[in-house]
Design a protein around this motif. Sequence first.
Motif, mmCIF file in Angstrom:
data_model
loop_
_atom_site.group_PDB
_atom_site.id
_atom_site.type_symbol
_atom_site.label_atom_id
_atom_site.label_comp_id
_atom_site.label_asym_id
_atom_site.label_seq_id
_atom_site.Cartn_x
_atom_site.Cartn_y
_atom_site.Cartn_z
ATOM 1 N N ASN A 164 97.260 -59.465 17.828
ATOM 2 C CA ASN A 164 97.156 -60.533 16.841
ATOM 3 C C ASN A 164 97.065 -61.904 17.488
ATOM 4 O O ASN A 164 97.354 -62.078 18.676
ATOM 5 N N GLN A 184 101.574 -65.040 12.508
ATOM 6 C CA GLN A 184 100.638 -64.216 13.269
ATOM 7 C C GLN A 184 99.792 -63.374 12.313
ATOM 8 O O GLN A 184 100.281 -62.897 11.282
ATOM 9 N N TYR A 185 98.543 -63.197 12.684
ATOM 10 C CA TYR A 185 97.640 -62.343 11.896
ATOM 11 C C TYR A 185 96.864 -61.464 12.865
ATOM 12 O O TYR A 185 96.359 -61.949 13.881
ATOM 13 N N GLY A 186 96.799 -60.154 12.566
ATOM 14 C CA GLY A 186 96.128 -59.268 13.503
ATOM 15 C C GLY A 186 95.742 -57.935 12.923
ATOM 16 O O GLY A 186 95.613 -57.769 11.701
ATOM 17 N N ASP A 230 94.582 -54.521 8.819
ATOM 18 C CA ASP A 230 95.074 -55.834 9.214
ATOM 19 C C ASP A 230 96.531 -55.983 8.797
ATOM 20 O O ASP A 230 97.048 -55.198 7.998
ATOM 21 N N TYR A 232 99.986 -59.220 8.785
ATOM 22 C CA TYR A 232 100.459 -60.517 9.260
ATOM 23 C C TYR A 232 101.969 -60.495 9.378
ATOM 24 O O TYR A 232 102.657 -59.689 8.750
#
Length: 242
Positions: A164, A184-186, A230, A232
């Motif tokens: 991320n 956080q984003y991933g 995805d 977060y």
Amino acid sequence: MNKISVTTLVILFAFVGKNYAQTIERKRYQILVSPIGFIHENPKYLNNEIPSSPNVHFFYGLSNNLFLGLNYGIGQSAKQKNYSYQVDSFGSNEIFNVSRSRNAETFSLSTQYFFWGDFYGSFNLGFEKGYTTEIKNYTTISGNTIDTEPLNQRTIYSNKYFGNLGIGIKKAIFENFLLGFEFQYGYIESGKQNYHLTYNPEYYRGKIPSQLEARYLNENLFQNRSKNSDFYQINVYTGIAL
């Protein structure tokens, strides 16, 4: 505004931001704890869920603005629990035991770069350690009759890898005390599941246990829920700088 003006502003912003970040003198070692970490996954893919748990972070400054770090998520301790429910209207009850090894235990590597004062961007790679669940002692109680099925279910969950990008702020107070917040984003793997069911065929007289039928239906009806997805995460942390 033409392209030349936009490019000039971007370069100027990057230059000013870099110089502003350099004006803050940072300690080389940082040790932090995230007592609360909120993790949200895509609700379409339930297998990708990682329960929130406290995290420990250690960062080392390669330069005043660039830090490398190790992160460890403590996870949830192993546990056992008995469940029971009513089978029918005649008062029959079923009891079974569920055990689970430590789960939600995560390890990751991080790179943080301070681009504007106390604000930084991060890049993170890691994995959730695999774990095991086991269900056994299926016992049906009906009146004075107690019947325990000779059956054991065991599911082994593999490691789940993720990566991320994040943006956050880390503020030093009284020089050595740190407070921080990061979003956080991933992307996370669903991982693999190995299902093992052992039973005595003589007890079931050649039939398939209902638990195996339920497992087969679940895998076929909800197979779309085991895809990568995805996610977060929000971290709030505190610690010290040395």
